[in-house]
Write an enzyme that holds these catalytic residues in place. Structure first.
Site, mmCIF file in Angstrom:
data_model
loop_
_atom_site.group_PDB
_atom_site.id
_atom_site.type_symbol
_atom_site.label_atom_id
_atom_site.label_comp_id
_atom_site.label_asym_id
_atom_site.label_seq_id
_atom_site.Cartn_x
_atom_site.Cartn_y
_atom_site.Cartn_z
ATOM 1 N N ASP A 184 12.402 29.160 -8.326
ATOM 2 C CA ASP A 184 13.157 28.373 -9.129
ATOM 3 C C ASP A 184 13.380 28.157 -9.908
ATOM 4 O O ASP A 184 12.676 28.548 -10.823
ATOM 5 C CB ASP A 184 12.142 26.974 -8.157
ATOM 6 C CG ASP A 184 12.716 25.241 -8.163
ATOM 7 O OD1 ASP A 184 14.502 25.722 -8.564
ATOM 8 O OD2 ASP A 184 13.070 24.308 -7.588
ATOM 9 N N MET A 185 13.920 27.134 -11.154
ATOM 10 C CA MET A 185 14.047 27.216 -11.645
ATOM 11 C C MET A 185 15.264 25.342 -12.641
ATOM 12 O O MET A 185 15.994 25.725 -12.072
ATOM 13 C CB MET A 185 15.448 28.185 -12.781
ATOM 14 C CG MET A 185 16.252 28.442 -13.311
ATOM 15 S SD MET A 185 17.140 27.372 -14.800
ATOM 16 C CE MET A 185 17.730 28.601 -16.357
ATOM 17 N N ASN A 186 14.677 24.876 -13.305
ATOM 18 C CA ASN A 186 14.924 23.176 -13.107
ATOM 19 C C ASN A 186 15.693 22.796 -14.147
ATOM 20 O O ASN A 186 15.400 21.433 -14.263
ATOM 21 C CB ASN A 186 13.609 22.623 -12.696
ATOM 22 C CG ASN A 186 13.102 22.332 -10.678
ATOM 23 O OD1 ASN A 186 14.884 22.283 -10.454
ATOM 24 N ND2 ASN A 186 12.343 23.029 -10.714
ATOM 25 N N ASP A 231 20.365 20.541 -3.895
ATOM 26 C CA ASP A 231 19.353 19.499 -3.292
ATOM 27 C C ASP A 231 19.827 17.936 -2.112
ATOM 28 O O ASP A 231 18.403 18.117 -2.003
ATOM 29 C CB ASP A 231 18.846 19.066 -4.701
ATOM 30 C CG ASP A 231 17.429 19.824 -4.730
ATOM 31 O OD1 ASP A 231 17.067 21.134 -4.727
ATOM 32 O OD2 ASP A 231 17.167 19.790 -6.003
ATOM 33 N N ASP A 276 6.008 24.238 -1.111
ATOM 34 C CA ASP A 276 6.675 23.871 -2.579
ATOM 35 C C ASP A 276 6.172 23.938 -3.771
ATOM 36 O O ASP A 276 4.788 23.863 -3.893
ATOM 37 C CB ASP A 276 7.826 23.069 -2.258
ATOM 38 C CG ASP A 276 8.980 22.967 -2.625
ATOM 39 O OD1 ASP A 276 9.432 22.615 -4.105
ATOM 40 O OD2 ASP A 276 10.022 23.803 -2.482
ATOM 41 N N ASP A 277 6.392 22.482 -4.515
ATOM 42 C CA ASP A 277 6.093 22.397 -5.929
ATOM 43 C C ASP A 277 5.072 21.683 -5.409
ATOM 44 O O ASP A 277 4.891 21.448 -4.467
ATOM 45 C CB ASP A 277 6.869 21.952 -6.934
ATOM 46 C CG ASP A 277 7.333 21.419 -8.235
ATOM 47 O OD1 ASP A 277 5.719 21.688 -8.123
ATOM 48 O OD2 ASP A 277 7.748 21.093 -8.376
ATOM 49 N N CYS A 279 16.708 29.678 -6.059
ATOM 50 C CA CYS A 279 16.788 28.390 -6.221
ATOM 51 C C CYS A 279 17.091 27.886 -8.182
ATOM 52 O O CYS A 279 16.364 27.911 -8.633
ATOM 53 C CB CYS A 279 15.448 27.019 -5.705
ATOM 54 S SG CYS A 279 15.471 26.015 -5.892
HETATM 55 C C1 DGJ Z 1 13.994 21.812 -7.279
HETATM 56 C C2 DGJ Z 1 14.451 22.520 -6.167
HETATM 57 O O1 DGJ Z 1 16.144 23.201 -5.785
HETATM 58 C C3 DGJ Z 1 13.135 21.397 -4.699
HETATM 59 O O2 DGJ Z 1 14.282 22.630 -3.491
HETATM 60 C C4 DGJ Z 1 12.050 21.846 -5.307
HETATM 61 O O3 DGJ Z 1 11.688 23.088 -4.731
HETATM 62 C C5 DGJ Z 1 11.799 21.127 -6.221
HETATM 63 N N1 DGJ Z 1 12.862 22.012 -6.985
HETATM 64 C C6 DGJ Z 1 10.681 21.387 -6.274
HETATM 65 O O4 DGJ Z 1 10.710 20.995 -8.243
#
Ligand code: DGJ
Length: 748
Positions: free
Chosen positions: A477-479, A547, A365-366, A525
């Site tokens: 992903d996209m946060n 999450d 992951d990240d 995600c």
């Molecule tokens: C948000 C994702 O939903 C998580 O599962 C994880 O990948 C984090 N980002 C990593 O920054």
């Protein structure tokens, strides 16, 4: 089958499950909606459905009292010319007015449906879908709108999409164009929507429809954690297993609106489309604009049947990945095991222990790129961090493969951190006006994916990684959401296009990945479930649902998601306890029994587990593999339970010879009543063996009585089975897993 009564200009779309009827209205030539619901027979004339009264208020046609549009159910309404409800389209003309009148011109019918125009959509072969295209022309300009109705022949489903074409020589502005507008006569419906926030997405809400407007929407640049591009209306008495329900969904991942307007004549105007909020599209002469596609499902047999139609539709006609029905590798994701703090050595130890338990894929992951030791930087610099991974991605991927595992990798392509070359070299690539403040989210900014150059540059970086290492899976992903929406490459009069152009750019990015790596398994995600929508399903067959990995929270989240989305799309992991989002401790068994109803995986550090726990996980994996096809391809039911303290799910195969039932109790109760769980979807002519947690519990039970009497719960759920003084109580958060096998199968 699409019938056209040429003389009366009536259209009847029917497939034996649903009927959709509308006509061209006399005197005005607009499209008048007549009926949408369960299948009815075809008539030579649907005159008997026309609702017309003398209405002396505003009438469109001089001298007529029968052309008051606010009293007429319509397919493509405009505002202001005697209809004062929410319109399907709003055009601003060069003179500054918004006065349109879209009249019927002609129609075509064809078989089959493909996806084109840069938006995700549904597809089907000539035997699966028929399309009616109705061309309307604006009375006052050379604007043409084509309404596409796609009738899926084996499902109670019609989809709709509109294309507007400016054949004139002047620019107009589209302030709104919905994908769907449907007027349904009201009979005291409820409406259902999926709401939430980060870590508590897709929570089902059900409210009474009141007069006026009610809606769910997004203005955040993504479909969002807060609402889902879905709504349903149903009778007050509709349950999972009975009653009428109409489900609506939008194949789109950006700003959407899903709205109901209940007018004073008890008509519900349902509309779905791009959110008109700050949307403003300049439609130059000679150009076209296409809306996203909206889906309408009808069910006569309750919400389970509505959900099953959505599931089948998405699995067959929207998800295009070759993985959609295949057995996906059981993965372990290192996020909750290590967060940013790892070395290659540590990852390999985790991978090794995972392999011993039967896990099939390791997902990094990240934190593997730039110098990303926290969430402050490096996004946009997709070079491996050689301090953590001395042999780069290629090296670790090789070593993971040497252990006999597949390898997956995380990206967040749409984002940029301040400490990267692309941020410093290309400040104009960032969404926002450089003269004004740009809000940050998770210490990062959003790249302007509406700019093709940006998509190209990021794709090139991602491609460099994918091309040089053996990678079977990516998590995209996209946060953070879009704020201060502004693009440096667009002129002032096109700033209303930024959010839509952004999401088109995101789709373009996915297209490029798929074109280059058609077999890659993609999981999308967005900080958990902020883009759990049909648009994303078109590109990624599975979506990280939330999450929040706590088993109890997941009961609500996954129940809500299952209202619309198939289990194969619902990515769900067994994680560590105390749970990282809520601190709750649940048993490994409970966590597995919840995660099982989805795309199953693990997100914990096996090295922190005891030998017994590792052995238990090995058994869980073997068990999941036995049921994987059933879960992937089966039909899913939410079973009725007596209160929110209990949740129960069932999945059954097409032949109705195998079923899996999960039953979950949240809080323990003292001296509780006897309970039974009534199953659904079984073959009433078949007898079944019932296994509880893989042990034979009942040797022969009939499908019919398993549904009417049910399975009697004992042991863990009530306190009478053992002598109470010596009994070990299971406590809160408890589950059972039943497996049913039809007897003729069992003897094989
Ligand atoms: C948000 C994702 O939903 C998580 O599962 C994880 O990948 C984090 N980002 C990593 O920054």
């Amino acid at each position: 089958m699409i019938y056209v009564n040429e003389q009366n200009k009536e259209f009847h779309l029917t497939n034996g499950q649903i009927s959709y009827v509308f006509r061209v209205m006399e005197e005005t030539n607009i499209l008048e909606q007549l009926y949408y619901g369960s299948a009815i027979q075809h008539y030579e004339s649907f005159d008997f459905m026309i609702e017309r009264e003398i209405r002396p208020s505003n009438n469109w046609k001089w001298g007529s009292h029968l052309t008051s549009f606010e009293h007429i159910k319509q397919e493509f309404p405009v505002f202001g010319s005697s209809d004062f409800r929410e319109p399907a389209i709003d055009i601003e003309y060069p003179a500054g007015d918004h006065i349109s009148h879209f009249e019927f011109q002609h129609y075509t019918i064809r078989a089959g449906k493909t996806v084109d125009g840069g938006l995700p959509g549904s597809f089907g072969g000539e035997q699966e879908v028929e399309t009616l295209a109705i061309v309307l022309k604006d009375l006052y300009s050379e604007l043409y709108v084509t309404l596409h109705y796609h009738l899926y022949l084996n499902l109670p489903i019609v989809t709709r999409q509109q294309v507007i074409d400016n054949r004139g020589n002047e620019t107009v502005v589209i302030n709104r164009i919905h994908s769907l507008s449907l007027d349904i006569p009201d009979s005291g419906y409820d409406w259902i929507h999926l709401d939430g926030a980060w870590a508590r997405e897709t929570i089902m809400a059900r409210d009474k429809i009141h007069s006026g407007i009610q809606n769910v929407s997004s203005t955040r640049g993504a479909s969002s954690h807060v609402h889902n591009p879905f709504l349903a209306i149903c009778e007050e008495t509709t349950t999972n297993s009975q009653g009428n329900a109409y489900g609506f969904s939008l194949i789109y991942s950006g700003n959407f609106l899903a709205q109901i307007e209940k007018d004073t004549y008890n008509v519900l105007r349902i509309q779905l489309g791009i959110n008109p909020h700050q949307f403003r599209w300049k439609l130059d002469a000679g150009t076209q604009f296409q809306t996203p596609e909206a889906i309408i499902v009808f069910s006569q047999a309750g919400l389970n049947s509505m959900s099953q139609s959505f599931h089948q539709f998405f699995s067959t006609h929207v998800i295009r990945s070759p993985w959609k029905k295949k057995e996906k590798p059981i993965l372990i994701n290192n996020w909750e095991a290590t967060y940013f703090d790892f070395t290659e050595e540590r990852l390999l130890e985790i991978a090794q222990a995972s392999k011993r338990m039967g896990i099939e894929m390791f997902v990094l992951d990240d934190g593997w790129f730039g110098s990303r030791n926290n969430d402050n930087g490096s996004l946009g610099n997709w070079q491996p961090d050689y301090k953590k991974l001395p042999n780069g991605i290629q090296g670790i991927s090789q070593k993971i493969h040497d252990l006999g595992l597949k390898f997956g990798l995380w990206f967040e392509p749409e984002m940029v951190s301040k400490d990267t070359a692309i941020y410093l070299d290309h400040p104009e690539w960032v969404i926002g006006n450089a003269e004004k403040n740009r809000s940050h989210g998770r210490n990062q900014f959003v790249l302007d994916f509406g700019n093709p150059e940006v998509v190209e540059a990021i794709f090139e970086q991602v491609n460099r990684v994918l091309a040089t290492a053996e990678i079977e899976y990516i998590k995209v992903d996209m946060n953070r959401y879009l704020s201060e929406v502004y693009s440096a490459i667009l002129p002032a009069d096109q700033q209303g296009e930024v959010a839509h152009r952004y999401i088109l750019g995101v789709y373009r990015f996915f297209e490029k990945i798929i074109a280059n790596y058609p077999d890659l398994l993609i999981e999308s995600c967005a900080g958990g479930g902020a883009r759990f929508d049909p648009g994303m399903l078109y590109y990624s067959p599975q979506i990280w649902t939330s999450d929040d990995t706590d088993a109890v929270e997941r009961l609500k989240i996954q129940t809500g998601a299952s209202l619309v989305y198939p289990l194969t799309a619902i990515s769900s992991h067994v994680s560590a306890v105390p749970n990282h989002q809520v601190g709750r401790v649940t048993s490994l068994e409970m966590r597995k029994n919840v995660a099982l109803f989805g795309t199953f995986g693990y997100e914990l550090n096996p090295l922190a587990l005891s030998n017994e726990e590792q052995a238990q996980i090995a058994k869980q994996i073997a068990q999941y593999k036995r049921y994987q096809q059933l879960i992937n391809l089966g039909t899913f039911y939410r079973l009725e339970t007596e209160s929110a303290n209990f949740v129960s799910w069932l999945v059954i195969n097409e032949e109705k010879t195998e079923a899996l039932v999960g039953f979950y109790q949240i809080l323990a109760e003292p001296n509780s009543p006897y309970r039974r769980i009534k199953l659904a979807g079984l073959d009433e002519t078949k007898d079944y063996q019932v296994y509880e947690n893989d042990q034979l519990k009942e040797a022969k039970r009939n499908g019919s009585d398993l549904q009417s009497y049910g399975i009697r719960l004992g042991g863990n759920f009530i306190g009478r089975e053992q002598e109470y003084w010596s009994r070990e109580l299971p406590g809160d958060f408890h589950s059972k897993l039943y497996f049913l096998k039809a007897i003729e199968m069992a003897s094989k």
